[in-house]
Design an enzyme around this catalytic site. Sequence first.
Site, PDB file in Angstrom:
ATOM      1  N   LYS A  10      31.788   4.276 -35.551  1.00 43.36           N
ATOM      2  CA  LYS A  10      32.565   3.034 -35.615  1.00 43.36           C
ATOM      3  C   LYS A  10      32.091   2.082 -34.525  1.00 43.36           C
ATOM      4  O   LYS A  10      32.007   2.458 -33.358  1.00 43.36           O
ATOM      5  CB  LYS A  10      34.055   3.321 -35.418  1.00 43.36           C
ATOM      6  CG  LYS A  10      34.943   2.094 -35.434  1.00 43.36           C
ATOM      7  CD  LYS A  10      36.391   2.528 -35.247  1.00 43.36           C
ATOM      8  CE  LYS A  10      37.323   1.346 -35.238  1.00 43.36           C
ATOM      9  NZ  LYS A  10      38.717   1.788 -35.003  1.00 43.36           N
ATOM     10  N   SER A  26      22.240  -6.177 -47.240  1.00 38.73           N
ATOM     11  CA  SER A  26      22.485  -5.236 -46.154  1.00 38.73           C
ATOM     12  C   SER A  26      23.131  -5.878 -44.938  1.00 38.73           C
ATOM     13  O   SER A  26      23.474  -7.053 -44.933  1.00 38.73           O
ATOM     14  CB  SER A  26      21.183  -4.557 -45.713  1.00 38.73           C
ATOM     15  OG  SER A  26      20.343  -5.507 -45.077  1.00 38.73           O
ATOM     16  N   TYR A  59      24.497  -1.298 -46.614  1.00 34.65           N
ATOM     17  CA  TYR A  59      23.692  -0.316 -45.888  1.00 34.65           C
ATOM     18  C   TYR A  59      23.070  -0.977 -44.670  1.00 34.65           C
ATOM     19  O   TYR A  59      22.921  -2.202 -44.609  1.00 34.65           O
ATOM     20  CB  TYR A  59      22.608   0.283 -46.800  1.00 34.65           C
ATOM     21  CG  TYR A  59      21.632  -0.738 -47.333  1.00 34.65           C
ATOM     22  CD1 TYR A  59      20.439  -1.005 -46.673  1.00 34.65           C
ATOM     23  CD2 TYR A  59      21.930  -1.452 -48.488  1.00 34.65           C
ATOM     24  CE1 TYR A  59      19.559  -1.963 -47.154  1.00 34.65           C
ATOM     25  CE2 TYR A  59      21.055  -2.403 -48.974  1.00 34.65           C
ATOM     26  CZ  TYR A  59      19.866  -2.655 -48.304  1.00 34.65           C
ATOM     27  OH  TYR A  59      18.999  -3.607 -48.780  1.00 34.65           O
TER      28      TYR A  59
END
Length: 115
Positions: A10, A26, A59
């Site tokens: 995180k 992305s 991603y």
Amino acid sequence: MMNIEVMKSKIHRATITQADLNYIGSIAIDQDLMDAANLIENERVHIYNITNGERLETYVIKGKRGSGLVSLNGAAARKAEVGDKVIIVSYASMEFEAAKSFKPYIIFPDDDNKV
């Protein structure tokens, strides 16, 4: 054996530094942030925009090391503006008992995306 999804990494309250609608897609993240949060290139991440409430998946691609870059690209660029605060999270599947003792990597960058 039962597997569950748990938070693996995180980055809490990163600042969007760029939004590039014309890039293929992305989120580009400074490699220093990637290393600190234990993220790798092409890993799926969830982006939670604190500023406007938007949520999306994409991603990771490597951003220039030491640059502080956090850039949403392609269609995701419509979900944030430069200066927005976001939470970037990845999850991992693991065996239930192992998950009980797993410790995620959580980092809190400053306003310049430095750890």
